[in-house]
Design a protein around this motif. Sequence first.
Motif, short mmCIF file in Angstrom:
data_model
loop_
_atom_site.label_atom_id
_atom_site.label_comp_id
_atom_site.label_asym_id
_atom_site.label_seq_id
_atom_site.Cartn_x
_atom_site.Cartn_y
_atom_site.Cartn_z
N GLU A 1 -1.20 -24.21 -56.72
CA GLU A 1 -2.34 -25.24 -56.96
C GLU A 1 -1.76 -26.48 -55.99
N HIS A 2 -0.39 -26.15 -55.43
CA HIS A 2 0.38 -27.20 -54.10
C HIS A 2 -0.01 -26.55 -53.07
N LEU A 3 0.66 -24.53 -52.42
CA LEU A 3 0.79 -24.50 -51.49
C LEU A 3 0.55 -23.36 -51.03
N VAL A 4 -0.13 -23.04 -49.94
CA VAL A 4 -0.67 -21.21 -49.21
C VAL A 4 0.73 -21.53 -48.44
N ALA A 5 1.23 -20.12 -48.52
CA ALA A 5 2.38 -18.90 -47.86
C ALA A 5 1.16 -18.15 -46.81
N VAL A 6 1.30 -18.52 -46.00
CA VAL A 6 0.56 -17.52 -44.67
C VAL A 6 1.41 -17.04 -44.38
N ASP A 7 0.87 -15.44 -43.60
CA ASP A 7 1.38 -14.70 -43.23
C ASP A 7 0.71 -14.88 -41.26
N LYS A 8 1.31 -15.77 -40.35
CA LYS A 8 0.59 -15.59 -39.03
C LYS A 8 0.63 -14.73 -37.91
N PRO A 9 0.06 -14.50 -37.76
CA PRO A 9 0.13 -12.88 -36.22
C PRO A 9 0.50 -13.14 -35.76
N HIS A 10 0.99 -13.28 -34.49
CA HIS A 10 1.47 -13.34 -32.90
C HIS A 10 0.15 -13.49 -31.75
N PHE A 11 -0.24 -15.16 -31.40
CA PHE A 11 -0.98 -15.14 -30.76
C PHE A 11 -2.02 -15.84 -31.33
N LEU A 12 -2.06 -16.29 -32.59
CA LEU A 12 -2.55 -17.35 -33.22
C LEU A 12 -2.31 -18.52 -33.31
N PRO A 13 -2.82 -19.43 -32.91
CA PRO A 13 -2.19 -20.87 -32.91
C PRO A 13 -1.82 -21.31 -34.13
N THR A 14 -0.48 -22.29 -34.49
CA THR A 14 -0.65 -22.99 -35.67
C THR A 14 -1.70 -23.53 -36.55
N THR A 15 -1.83 -24.69 -34.96
CA THR A 15 -3.11 -25.81 -35.35
C THR A 15 -4.03 -25.82 -33.82
N PRO A 16 -4.92 -26.61 -33.87
CA PRO A 16 -5.85 -26.02 -33.01
C PRO A 16 -4.92 -27.87 -31.87
N GLY A 17 -5.36 -26.90 -30.27
CA GLY A 17 -4.57 -27.24 -29.34
C GLY A 17 -5.78 -26.98 -28.57
N GLY A 18 -5.72 -27.24 -26.62
CA GLY A 18 -5.80 -26.44 -25.90
C GLY A 18 -7.88 -26.24 -26.06
N ARG A 19 -7.11 -24.50 -25.71
CA ARG A 19 -8.91 -24.00 -25.86
C ARG A 19 -8.50 -22.86 -27.08
N TYR A 20 -7.94 -23.15 -27.64
CA TYR A 20 -8.06 -22.59 -29.36
C TYR A 20 -8.63 -23.77 -30.45
N VAL A 21 -9.29 -24.21 -31.16
CA VAL A 21 -9.93 -24.88 -32.28
C VAL A 21 -9.82 -24.41 -33.41
N GLN A 22 -10.92 -23.78 -33.81
CA GLN A 22 -11.57 -22.77 -34.50
C GLN A 22 -10.75 -21.64 -34.56
N GLU A 23 -10.37 -21.19 -33.62
CA GLU A 23 -8.91 -19.75 -33.38
C GLU A 23 -8.11 -20.27 -33.59
N SER A 24 -7.61 -21.19 -34.56
CA SER A 24 -6.36 -21.44 -35.44
C SER A 24 -5.69 -21.55 -36.64
N ALA A 25 -4.99 -20.86 -37.22
CA ALA A 25 -4.69 -20.41 -38.49
C ALA A 25 -4.89 -21.79 -39.48
N LEU A 26 -4.97 -23.25 -39.07
CA LEU A 26 -5.50 -24.42 -40.33
C LEU A 26 -6.46 -24.38 -40.42
N VAL A 27 -7.60 -24.54 -38.76
CA VAL A 27 -8.89 -24.07 -39.51
C VAL A 27 -9.50 -22.63 -40.15
#
Length: 319
Positions: A97-123
């Motif tokens: 109910e509090h947290l989500v722990a995620v395995d983020k792969p190489h090349f995927l941004p954690t948060t939106p930035g630059g040319r990647y918005v939808q293609e970010s782990a957060l979104v």
Amino acid sequence: MKSPLPVRNGVNATRLRLPRAGEGPWLTVMDYVLFRFGHVDPGGIVQRFEDGEVVALDGSALTPHTPLGLHEFLWYYRDLPTEPHLPVEEHIIFEDEHLVAVDKPHFLPTTPGGRYVQESALVRLRNRLGIPDLIPMHRLDRATAGVVLFSKNPESRGAYQVLFEKRQITKRYQAVSVVEPERIDWLQGSFPLVYKNRMSKEKGYLLSRMSEGPANARTRISIREVGPSQDERYETAILWDLDPLTGKTHQLRAHLAALGCGILHDPFYPVLLDEAPDDFTRPLQLLASSISFADPFTGETRRFDSQLRLSAAPLETGR
């Protein structure tokens, strides 16, 4: 300051601070926005104001005639550019109910930035889980893979944020270097060790700088495995365990490079390479392998381990 506009398609509305009346030649809010961004899409800006899509803190729509001086901020939704799909997938390790722990792969941004918005782990996760309030508790570089914690619950978020602020979170990383076979005996006799130096990061400059003076960056470095690389392009690989005792930008990458053992496929250290398109066959061999802490509500030790593997690690373990 809470946005008057809800998250849409996993993306927050954009906030813009407005000048006071008389601080420039602009009479209306729209005049100022056209001055700032009219070179991009003047017709689209006018249309947003006419359609009531630009709002103040109280949620009221700003019109083309709203004068400057009435509001300090405005909010609006940016038009999202067409993004290239990143052929990598995030995986949920744990969720409560509090947290989500995620395995983020190489090349995927954690948060939106630059040319990647939808293609970010957060979104991606906001859309996938239907949780618009989801936020990351920390970040990994786009090039780095591994465990990232996200907060689901605004009511409990502060307690977990305090753990990060007080450095009561233990992080471990793994990395792979490729070295000449004749160096192996020397390296095995030299580690483990704590490498320390003085580092600083200047805004606008890609690299962290190393300088003389009292150390402010420290990393515990040990060898986990040495052997033939899983990647047939390389002969001998070293798998490192890295425990950052401080949190300077690019600390792990710079410290291994300073020891003559730069992380495989690192475009920054020891030599800054020209920017190039993503090569998905050559991911940076750096992994946030685990994160642990004492839960602020239960007191229990919690640990989340990555299920990912570094593709060039020694054959013996694959980790």
